[in-house]
Design an enzyme around this catalytic site. Structure first.
Site, short mmCIF file in Angstrom:
data_model
loop_
_atom_site.label_atom_id
_atom_site.label_comp_id
_atom_site.label_asym_id
_atom_site.label_seq_id
_atom_site.Cartn_x
_atom_site.Cartn_y
_atom_site.Cartn_z
N GLY A 16 15.60 -8.37 72.63
CA GLY A 16 16.41 -8.68 71.45
C GLY A 16 16.47 -7.49 70.51
O GLY A 16 16.38 -7.65 69.29
N ASP A 67 19.06 -11.48 80.01
CA ASP A 67 18.77 -12.81 79.47
C ASP A 67 17.32 -13.10 79.80
O ASP A 67 16.96 -13.24 80.97
CB ASP A 67 19.69 -13.85 80.12
CG ASP A 67 19.53 -15.24 79.52
OD1 ASP A 67 18.45 -15.52 78.94
OD2 ASP A 67 20.46 -16.05 79.65
N ASN A 94 10.48 -10.16 71.22
CA ASN A 94 11.19 -10.51 70.00
C ASN A 94 12.37 -11.45 70.23
O ASN A 94 12.77 -12.17 69.31
CB ASN A 94 11.69 -9.22 69.32
CG ASN A 94 12.67 -9.50 68.22
OD1 ASN A 94 12.30 -9.95 67.13
ND2 ASN A 94 13.96 -9.25 68.48
N SER A 145 6.56 -17.24 64.29
CA SER A 145 7.16 -17.63 63.01
C SER A 145 6.19 -18.52 62.26
O SER A 145 5.37 -19.22 62.88
CB SER A 145 8.48 -18.39 63.26
OG SER A 145 8.96 -18.98 62.07
N TYR A 158 12.41 -25.14 67.68
CA TYR A 158 12.01 -23.75 67.39
C TYR A 158 10.54 -23.69 66.99
O TYR A 158 9.77 -22.87 67.49
CB TYR A 158 12.90 -23.21 66.28
CG TYR A 158 12.64 -21.79 65.85
CD1 TYR A 158 13.07 -20.72 66.61
CD2 TYR A 158 11.98 -21.53 64.65
CE1 TYR A 158 12.87 -19.41 66.19
CE2 TYR A 158 11.75 -20.23 64.22
CZ TYR A 158 12.20 -19.17 65.00
OH TYR A 158 11.98 -17.88 64.58
N ALA A 160 8.15 -25.82 67.65
CA ALA A 160 7.29 -26.14 68.79
C ALA A 160 7.14 -24.94 69.72
O ALA A 160 6.04 -24.64 70.22
CB ALA A 160 7.87 -27.34 69.55
N ALA A 161 8.24 -24.24 69.99
CA ALA A 161 8.18 -23.06 70.86
C ALA A 161 7.34 -21.96 70.24
O ALA A 161 6.53 -21.31 70.93
CB ALA A 161 9.60 -22.56 71.15
#
Length: 256
Positions: A16, A67, A94, A145, A158, A160-161
């Site tokens: 990313g 990807d 990232n 995060s 998001y 949870a990941a």
């Protein structure tokens, strides 16, 4: 002693790497003398970013479309970076994606998409790069995060990941320490990235560090943490998550 904070001479893979935090990390690493391989899903973005990274002094940059959900594409990225620069010293996981929705409104496809990009992408890249990282006492820097530390209303997929990434960081920090690979994580709060700008309307130019309002960060400030974690200066940090969120979320004591 300041040389211990340098990444000069390293080779880093930054997923990313064309926008936001990933782009800031790539910019900073190249400027400090590291060679960087970036990836994104859009060829034009990759080509433009690589050209800009190679305009100045410092390290070199290469890139390719990838990807991170696709293992074959990830392995091709890692192999290309290792072939171009002979080794890989640092992996910055990232690449990420999200959208805002209440839990009951998240479709199965939406859940899988966000978890796959953030968590499975981290799994794919880290596993694919392991052999190269172990050859030279490498580092892995996962980008999580604060949403993974304290919950994330309307971004449960998001959060949870990212929580899983924080746990994976601790686990791999332990498992891979004997191989000389240091695995750490940075957990940003709100940062003025293109994604946050689209959701909250906060642009990097809106952030004024001349005042004391530190509720929204800049991508460059997260890149500073990433450089520290990739450098010898963080040699005693293993399996840790560094929270970079600005002002703590603390309730004021009520008047008694």
């Amino acid at each position: 002693m300041t040389d211990r904070f340098s990444v000069a001479g390293q080779t880093a893979v930054v997923t990313g790497g064309t926008k936001g935090i990933g782009r800031a990390v790539a910019d900073q690493f190249v400027a400090d003398g590291a060679d960087v391989a970036i990836c994104a899903r859009t060829e034009d973005d990759v080509d433009e970013t690589v050209a800009e990274l190679n305009e100045g002094d410092g390290g070199s940059a290469v890139g390719r479309t990838c990807d991170v959900r696709e293992r074959a594409e990830v392995e091709a990225l890692v192999d290309a970076a290792a072939e171009e620069f002979d080794t890989i010293d640092c992996l910055v996981n990232n690449a990420g994606a999200s959208f805002m929705a209440g839990f009951e409104d998240i479709s199965e496809n939406g859940w899988e998409s966000v978890v796959d990009v953030n968590l499975t992408g981290t799994y794919n890249c880290t596993q694919a790069a392991r052999e190269h990282l172990a050859d030279g006492d490498g580092t892995v820097i996962n980008v999580a995060s604060v949403a993974g530390q304290q919950g994330a209303p309307y971004m449960s997929h998001y959060g949870a990941a990212k929580a899983a990434i924080i746990n994976l960081t601790s686990t791999l920090g332990y498992e891979w320490a004997g191989d000389g690979i240091r695995v750490n994580c940075v957990a940003p709060g709100y940062v003025a990235t293109p994604g946050v700008a689209s959701q909250m309307g906060v642009e990097p130019g809106d952030i004024d560090r001349g005042n004391f309002d530190r509720n929204v960060g800049l991508s460059e400030e997260i890149a500073d943490v990433a450089q520290f974690l990739a450098s010898d200066a963080s040699s005693f940090l293993v399996g840790e998550t560094v929270t970079a969120r600005g002002v703590p979320d603390i309730e004021e004591t009520p008047d008694l």
